[in-house]
Design a protein around this motif. Structure first.
Motif, mmCIF file in Angstrom:
data_model
loop_
_atom_site.group_PDB
_atom_site.id
_atom_site.type_symbol
_atom_site.label_atom_id
_atom_site.label_comp_id
_atom_site.label_asym_id
_atom_site.label_seq_id
_atom_site.Cartn_x
_atom_site.Cartn_y
_atom_site.Cartn_z
ATOM 1 N N GLU A 109 4.511 -8.089 3.323
ATOM 2 C CA GLU A 109 4.166 -9.358 2.710
ATOM 3 C C GLU A 109 2.655 -9.563 2.642
ATOM 4 O OE1 GLU A 109 4.445 -12.648 0.620
ATOM 5 O OE2 GLU A 109 6.171 -11.405 1.151
ATOM 6 N N GLN A 110 1.927 -9.116 3.687
ATOM 7 C CA GLN A 110 0.470 -9.309 3.675
ATOM 8 C C GLN A 110 -0.206 -8.482 2.597
ATOM 9 O OE1 GLN A 110 2.271 -8.096 6.202
ATOM 10 N NE2 GLN A 110 1.186 -6.537 7.420
ATOM 11 N N GLU A 113 0.295 -10.341 -0.663
ATOM 12 C CA GLU A 113 -0.679 -11.432 -0.759
ATOM 13 C C GLU A 113 -2.071 -10.904 -1.091
ATOM 14 O OE1 GLU A 113 -0.479 -13.530 2.921
ATOM 15 O OE2 GLU A 113 1.578 -14.230 2.607
ATOM 16 N N THR A 118 4.008 -6.723 -5.961
ATOM 17 C CA THR A 118 5.265 -7.078 -5.319
ATOM 18 C C THR A 118 6.241 -5.899 -5.330
ATOM 19 O OG1 THR A 118 6.290 -7.810 -7.384
ATOM 20 C CG2 THR A 118 4.979 -9.441 -6.166
#
Length: 244
Positions: A109-110, A113, A118
């Motif tokens: 996820e980091q 971000e 994705t």
């Protein structure tokens, strides 16, 4: 973006004559075997001695950047995207390469971000061997340049070994190392900081192609600064970097 390279029948015949045993090549299938043979051919003989005599103002380079799933290839992190732009001497060209790459591991996820990449975006992306083949075909025999090159060079070398059992044979220059050599008193490392020092517009960070473009701008400024120090050729640069 550069158009994907097309397969050629001749490489398959060359492959069967050496490089990879025919039995293994036939198991891989012609397209994959051709890709492996092509990539391996571009990792050999890139450190030509005559390149050392080329002025930096005439040196053909490819400035590149990789985005990865993390910072630890030895723990399974992999390449997410390739970006590169060709620079002829001090002239940044419009010839660029960009490709996402489907990793075998998950995208943390980091990293989503940080990069905006994705899991859905890489689901249908080219596999590592294909993206690597197209990247190596794009950079060809140019000297490679990256900012903080240790990370990118390590991931690239691991990817090459994983897919083709070859090592990166290109010369790789590091804009971070050279900039710090030119101005050690600044005590900074990040691309963001050096872009600010040389008043190079900071556009989109942590995107492989955009980072490559900004690093290319930094490289061109560095060439001018090196000339002021009497560093003219690639050989001069290596000598300059080796001095205390």
């Amino acid at each position: 973006m550069k158009e994907p390279m097309k397969e050629t029948g001749g490489l398959w015949d060359v492959l069967k004559g050496g490089g990879i045993p025919p039995r293994i090549a036939s198991m891989l299938g012609a397209p994959s075997a051709q890709q492996i043979a092509f990539v391996r051919s571009l990792t050999k003989g890139q450190r030509k001695p005559e390149t050392l005599h080329v002025p930096l103002t005439e040196l053909k380079t490819a400035v590149f950047d990789l985005e990865t799933t993390g910072f630890h290839y030895h723990y399974g992190d992999e390449i997410l995207s390739f970006g590169a732009i060709k620079v002829d001497g001090e002239q940044i060209t419009d010839d660029v390469y960009y490709s996402l790459c489907k990793p075998a591991c998950s995208v943390p996820e980091q990293i989503v971000e940080l990069t905006g990449i994705t899991p859905e975006m890489v689901e249908d992306a080219p596999p590592l061997l294909q993206a690597l083949r197209d990247f190596m075909g794009f950079v060809d025999d140019r000297v490679l340049i990256a900012h903080g090159s240790a990370h990118d060079k390590a991931f690239l070398d691991v990817a090459l070994w994983k897919t083709t059992k070859a090592h990166l044979g290109h010369r790789v220059l590091d804009t971070m190392m050279i900039a710090r050599k030119l101005e050690p008193e600044r005590n900074i490392s990040s691309l963001d900081d050096w872009l600010e020092v040389y008043e190079i517009p900071l556009l989109r960070r942590h995107h492989a192609l955009e980072d490559s473009k900004m690093t290319a701008g930094l490289w061109c400024v560095i060439i001018s600064r090196l000339k002021e120090c009497g560093v003219i050729t690639l050989g001069d640069l290596y000598s300059y970097l080796s001095k205390n």
